[in-house]
Design a protein around this motif. Structure first.
Motif, short mmCIF file in Angstrom:
data_model
loop_
_atom_site.label_atom_id
_atom_site.label_comp_id
_atom_site.label_asym_id
_atom_site.label_seq_id
_atom_site.Cartn_x
_atom_site.Cartn_y
_atom_site.Cartn_z
N ASN A 1 2.40 63.03 46.37
CA ASN A 1 1.49 63.93 47.06
C ASN A 1 2.04 65.35 46.98
N GLN A 2 1.16 66.31 46.73
CA GLN A 2 1.59 67.69 46.59
C GLN A 2 0.50 68.62 47.11
N ILE A 3 0.92 69.74 47.66
CA ILE A 3 -0.01 70.76 48.11
C ILE A 3 -0.01 71.90 47.12
N GLY A 4 -1.20 72.51 46.94
CA GLY A 4 -1.32 73.59 45.98
C GLY A 4 -1.03 74.94 46.60
N ASP A 5 -1.58 75.98 46.01
CA ASP A 5 -1.37 77.34 46.51
C ASP A 5 -1.98 77.49 47.90
N LEU A 6 -1.31 78.28 48.73
CA LEU A 6 -1.74 78.44 50.11
C LEU A 6 -2.32 79.83 50.33
N PRO A 7 -3.34 79.94 51.19
CA PRO A 7 -3.85 81.25 51.56
C PRO A 7 -2.79 82.07 52.30
N VAL A 8 -2.97 83.38 52.29
CA VAL A 8 -2.05 84.26 53.01
C VAL A 8 -2.10 83.92 54.50
N ASN A 9 -0.93 83.88 55.12
CA ASN A 9 -0.78 83.63 56.56
C ASN A 9 -1.09 82.19 56.98
N TYR A 10 -1.31 81.28 56.01
CA TYR A 10 -1.53 79.89 56.38
C TYR A 10 -0.20 79.20 56.64
N ILE A 11 -0.10 78.53 57.77
CA ILE A 11 1.12 77.79 58.11
C ILE A 11 1.05 76.41 57.46
N ASN A 12 1.96 76.15 56.55
CA ASN A 12 1.94 74.91 55.78
C ASN A 12 2.35 73.72 56.65
N ASP A 13 1.36 72.87 56.99
CA ASP A 13 1.66 71.66 57.75
C ASP A 13 1.28 70.43 56.94
N PHE A 14 1.56 70.47 55.63
CA PHE A 14 1.30 69.31 54.76
C PHE A 14 2.09 68.09 55.26
N ASN A 15 3.33 68.33 55.67
CA ASN A 15 4.14 67.32 56.37
C ASN A 15 4.21 65.98 55.63
N THR A 16 4.41 66.04 54.35
CA THR A 16 4.38 64.81 53.55
C THR A 16 5.40 64.90 52.42
N PRO A 17 6.19 63.85 52.21
CA PRO A 17 7.13 63.87 51.07
C PRO A 17 6.38 63.81 49.75
N LYS A 18 6.96 64.42 48.73
CA LYS A 18 6.32 64.38 47.41
C LYS A 18 6.28 62.95 46.87
N VAL A 19 7.36 62.22 47.04
CA VAL A 19 7.46 60.89 46.46
C VAL A 19 7.94 59.89 47.51
N ARG A 20 7.35 58.74 47.51
CA ARG A 20 7.85 57.61 48.30
C ARG A 20 7.46 56.32 47.59
N PHE A 21 8.28 55.29 47.77
CA PHE A 21 7.95 54.02 47.13
C PHE A 21 8.37 52.85 48.00
N ASN A 22 7.75 51.70 47.73
CA ASN A 22 8.04 50.46 48.44
C ASN A 22 8.27 49.36 47.41
N LEU A 23 9.20 48.45 47.73
CA LEU A 23 9.44 47.28 46.93
C LEU A 23 9.48 46.06 47.84
N GLY A 24 8.89 44.97 47.38
CA GLY A 24 8.88 43.75 48.19
C GLY A 24 9.13 42.52 47.33
N LEU A 25 9.86 41.59 47.91
CA LEU A 25 10.14 40.33 47.23
C LEU A 25 10.08 39.22 48.27
N GLY A 26 9.41 38.11 47.91
CA GLY A 26 9.30 37.02 48.86
C GLY A 26 9.00 35.69 48.21
N ASN A 27 9.26 34.65 48.96
CA ASN A 27 8.92 33.29 48.55
C ASN A 27 8.60 32.52 49.83
N LYS A 28 7.38 32.00 49.89
CA LYS A 28 6.95 31.32 51.11
C LYS A 28 7.68 30.00 51.32
N GLU A 29 8.19 29.43 50.24
CA GLU A 29 8.88 28.15 50.37
C GLU A 29 9.86 28.01 49.20
#
Length: 976
Positions: free
Chosen positions: A866-894
């Motif tokens: 996720n990324q934010i583009g150019d901002l207007p003058v005097n806009y307070i950037n509250d995107f509040n989001t990391p550029k990259v995140r990932f999840n990994l999962g492994l499982g076996n029900k039995e």
């Protein structure tokens, strides 16, 4: 309003009776078995496809229920850990044998929320994430709500152990007003807050049937809000899930926590459900959680102007303001205080002498000339004054000396605050109870009466840290629904209980112990005395604070406990500060919110009427916000506030080219009484490029109205240093006259203070701020998305998308200062006012998810950008989001007989968090959740041993909020 709601209930019941028809029921019975082992399966849901009602198999795998369906029809069976199966019934209705095969079929889930009509998840026209009952059973996280973070593109802000705000695609916030949350079709927001309070008052885990999450805009189908996404949680039907089940979970947290010893974590969930004759069904669910909350202990120094951290601590910065320390928000400039004392003394002496001494400073300057008077000279001057005037002049001498000798620096000093742990209730509790009655009027029409109620204690972060104590929310619904329609009405009743503002509490404890009108002059007078005696600056500040803090109520003392108890149980609106006689002052930090929401909605699906040649739906809704805070949150101390909203939508869809392509067009019109109407269109296309492989494209729009607080708030925050007011003209201009007596910008006010500190005030530095004559208005988004979802292999599911968003009229806020005095003797009041940012804000991103199944093994992973583009003058950037995140999962029900496991790993990049409470860097972090489970078929139970953040690496998801460590737990579940 309750009368209106009752009348609507009666109307719906009358409508329901109109659908009732008599039918000849038949009885269905049979057995469900495992296809390989031939063992009976307990708790399998068996229903007639396309009709309401059904049942579950008993301990012998047997089912029996009645239906009005006529052969031929289709039976559908579903069970956690097994692929769903359908079986045609043509003649015999008894002795039916259904065999189910263990395993999960990728892409076989059916979703509803993407188009408000059932469809395979592979054919969804927009991105959608789904969590089934089978998935919930296997999660490693402490609750299904915590596991939402494992979904592709989903993030959260954790304000406390039980308060989490879910978000997707950027612009995350503590109380997320850009993300909708529904439970069984009911908007789960707190009316006075305008956002969902996580799952504190929500659905219990044993009663969750499925969870669907739509990332991005969804206003075309769901109305205002949902700019960033919509979460829909559906509870279990008592006809499909019967019997008694319970789960007890016990564990610990605060392991290796510097703030606390290891603390217990306990939760009990119970669910009961029963149906009779496939006509009448009831269910009840209960959940109680008790634990010690995470501690807010970020004591970084905070610049309240820029809302960012700065260097220094209490020992090195006289104007220290800790992020999780409250009461130290109250700050004054030392030279300004000295000048104020000087002016007050001049006026007092003049009045006390009957005008004989018009200006005591002038008299003193004449007596001492350019020299700074020593102690002997001061005593000689006092001896020549009338006795009645001597005390006032003696108190003034330190300020006179300090100003004349330039011993008083042009810097701010703050009061000594209290740490959050001393002010906030960390004894977290969450009690949820729900019940519902179902009646099948016909084989396709069902009436439901439902009640969800919850109460709890938690901590929430907004412009302040709020201690939510014993607050409660109730939701009550009556609905009539069929396969082609629904008609429902519900109300949400919010009660603040004993909730209060922590910073107001800390500030007012200070005021009770010693008023600021005494504390600051005492500090400065003793600072001057120490400097005049030869002490250095640091030592003089230390000495001055020690003297000024004499009599301060220390945490743990009886005085502190008494003051805290009185203030936290006195409402904000009852506050009455008496400057001439502080003993008569009344201080309160408590809310008194009893706001309600009333919502009525209906929809009709014409698909069957058109023989599914074309899909066509229409719907309409009406909503009323009834705000009641007795002046503690809103401007409703002497008036009532109601907000009316209504809307309607239509959607049409058509498959073309041998069902290879499907286009859908949707549009919705919404109108709020305070804002112009909004039309939000949506266009989607799904293109089947191969069997079980689809490309999707969409153009969606969304908007959100300013929240109830954006419109009508009138609240003191920041320890009383600022007033938040609504952005409607009636508040800004009608009550506070910001159009006539215009306020000044924050930057120019700071410049003016600098001139005051020099002793030569320059009003020309003040620059006026002009508000929009129409006040704050809704914000909106246009969203473009291209995605692919398909089975590359029978056991490999791929889901990918890219999006581009264009936002307009972002709702932000400005700080302004209004002079309620004169230019010669100004008195400024600070206001925080919601306004719309100028210009457009662009954001874009992409995500990729993979799910792989092999026998009973499951491997999953997803990555989001996720990324934010150019901002207007005097806009307070509250995107509040990391550029990259990932999840990994492994499982076996039995992995071996009756024994399974599941692990989930999550990582996200560092990013900058900006909010009205505090702003700063959120470091990158990773967590590992894990669980092992043992099934005990003989008693239809399971045992799970697990933990979240098992490596116990404390991390924060948003700046200024607590750090979370590990939770280790053991859970026993009966009849899962």
């Amino acid at each position: 309003m309750s009368k209106l709601f009752t009348q609507f209930y009666v109307f719906m019941l009358l409508c329901a009776t109109g659908f009732a028809v008599q039918a000849q029921n038949i009885t269905l019975s049979g057995t469900v078995k495992d296809k390989q082992t031939k063992e009976p399966l307990v708790g399998v849901t068996v229903v007639v496809k396309g009709q309401s009602g059904g049942t579950s198999t008993n301990s012998s795998g047997v089912f029996t229920f009645t239906t009005a369906a006529k052969a031929p029809f289709t039976l559908s069976a579903s069970y956690v850990g097994y692929g769903a199966i359908e079986q045609q019934i043509t003649s015999s209705t008894s002795g039916i044998v259904i065999e189910m095969e263990a395993g999960t079929i990728l892409g076989g889930d059916v979703v509803i929320s993407a188009s408000r009509t059932p469809e395979r998840i592979l054919e969804s026209p927009v991105s959608i994430e789904r969590m089934s009952a089978a998935f919930i059973k296997e999660i490693a996280a402490p609750s299904f709500y915590d596991a939402l973070n494992n979904m592709k593109g989903v993030e959260s802000s954790m304000q406390s152990l039980t308060f989490k705000s879910i978000n997707s695609r950027g612009f995350n916030s503590n109380g997320n007003t850009r993300f909708n949350q529904y439970i069984d079709g009911m908007d789960n927001q707190a009316p006075g807050l305008n956002f969902s309070v996580g799952n504190i008052v929500g659905i219990t885990e044993l009663d969750v049937d499925n969870v669907e999450l739509l990332p991005g805009a969804s206003s075309a189908l769901y109305g205002a809000g949902g700019i960033n996404g919509t979460l829909l949680m559906t509870s279990k039907d008592p006809f499909k899930y019967q019997g008694a089940s319970f789960q007890y979970k016990t564990g610990v947290n605060h392991v290796n926590d510097d703030n606390s010893s290891v603390q217990p974590f306990n939760q009990l969930d119970v669910r009961l459900a029963k149906s009779w004759n496939n006509k009448f069904g009831v269910k009840a669910a209960f959940s109680f959680l008790q634990a010690k909350d995470w501690f807010g202990n970020n004591y970084s120094n905070f610049d309240r102007v820029s809302r960012t951290a700065k260097a220094g601590d209490r020992n090195s910065d006289t104007n220290y303001d800790g992020i999780n320390s409250y009461g130290d928000e109250v700050s004054q400039n030392m030279r300004n205080v000295a000048l104020s004392v000087q002016n007050a003394t001049i006026s007092g002496i003049s009045a006390g002498s009957g005008g004989a001494i018009p200006n005591i400073k002038t008299l003193m300057d004449g007596a001492f000339g350019a020299a700074v008077p020593n102690a002997a000279q001061q005593a000689g001057f006092l001896a020549n004054l009338p006795a009645a005037l001597r005390p006032a002049v003696q108190n003034y001498f330190p300020f006179y000396v300090g100003l004349k000798a330039n011993l008083i620096p042009d810097q701010n000093v703050s009061r000594t605050g209290y740490n959050e742990v001393n002010l906030v209730d960390y004894d977290t509790k969450s009690l949820k109870a729900s019940g519902a009655v179902y009646y099948n009027i016909t084989n396709t029409v069902q009436a439901v009466a439902q009640a969800n109620w919850g109460t709890g204690t938690s901590v929430y972060t907004g412009s302040d840290r709020y201690s939510l104590r014993n607050f409660s929310i109730g939701q009550y619904k009556l609905e009539v629904k069929g396969q082609d329609f629904y008609l429902k009405g519900y109300t949400t009743q919010e009660r603040s209980g004993d909730s209060y503002i922590s910073s107001i509490l800390g500030s007012y404890i200070n005021e009770v112990s010693k008023p600021s009108t005494t504390w600051f002059p005492q500090y400065i007078g003793n600072y001057v005395g120490a400097r005049a005696a030869g002490q250095g600056d640091v030592a003089a500040h230390t000495f001055a604070r020690g003297v000024a803090n004499q009599g301060r109520f220390e945490p743990g003392s009886p005085q502190f406990a008494t003051a805290m108890n009185t203030i936290m149980n006195t409402t904000i609106s009852a506050t009455s500060i008496n400057a001439t006689d502080p003993t008569k002052s009344v201080y309160g930090a408590k809310f008194d919110d009893k706001s309600n929401l009333y919502h009525y909605e209906g929809m009709y699906n014409f698909n069957n009427a058109f023989n599914n040649v074309v899909e066509f739906q229409v719907g309409a809704s009406y909503r009323l916000y009834d705000l009641n805070s007795a002046g503690t949150i809103f401007n409703d101390l002497n008036q009532s506030i109601d907000i009316n909203e209504y809307g309607a939508f239509a959607q049409i869809g058509k498959k073309l080219f041998n069902d290879k392509v499907k286009f859908t067009f949707a549009g919705r019109y919404d109108k709020s009484m305070n804002f112009e109407g909004r039309f939000t269109p949506r266009i989607t296309g799904v293109f089947t490029v191969a069997k079980n492989n689809n490309i999707r494209a969409s153009y969606q729009t969304g908007y959100r109205n300013p929240t109830t607080q954006n419109q009508y708030i009138d609240l003191s925050v920041g320890g009383g240093s600022q007033r938040l007011i609504g952005g409607l003209p009636e508040i800004m201009f009608g009550k506070y006259k910001l159009d006539v007596n215009k306020a000044y910008t924050d930057v120019s006010y700071r410049a003016f203070l600098g001139s005051v500190a020099t002793g030569v005030p320059n009003p020309a530095l003040l620059q006026q701020y002009t508000f929009d004559a129409k006040g704050v208005r809704p914000e909106s988004v246009q969203s473009y998305e291209l995605g692919y979802k398909g089975l590359i292999l029978p056991n490999l599911l791929v889901d990918a998308y890219g999006y581009y968003n264009i936002y307009k009229d972002f709702i932000t806020a400005v700080d302004v200062y209004q002079n309620v005095g004169t230019l010669a003797s100004p008195t400024f009041v600070k206001f925080g006012v919601p306004v719309n940012a100028t210009g457009e804000v662009n954001s874009y991103g992409a995500a990729l998810g993979l799910d792989y199944l092999m026998n009973k093994w499951s491997l999953s992973g997803n990555v989001s950008y996720n990324q934010i583009g150019d901002l207007p003058v005097n806009y307070i950037n509250d995107f509040n989001t990391p550029k990259v995140r990932f999840n990994l999962g492994l499982g076996n029900k039995e992995i071996i007989k009756n024994f399974g496991f599941n692990i989930s790993y999550r990582w996200q990049d560092k990013f900058y968090w900006n909010s009205s409470f505090a702003s700063g860097n959120v470091p990158a972090y990773s967590t590992l959740d894990a669980q092992v489970s043992l099934k005990i078929p003989s008693v239809n139970s399971s045992i799970k041993l697990g933990g979240s953040n098992v490596m116990n690496k404390y991390y924060i998801t948003s700046y200024g909020n607590p750090a979370a460590g590990a939770i280790y737990y053991l859970a026993f579940t009966f009849n899962p």
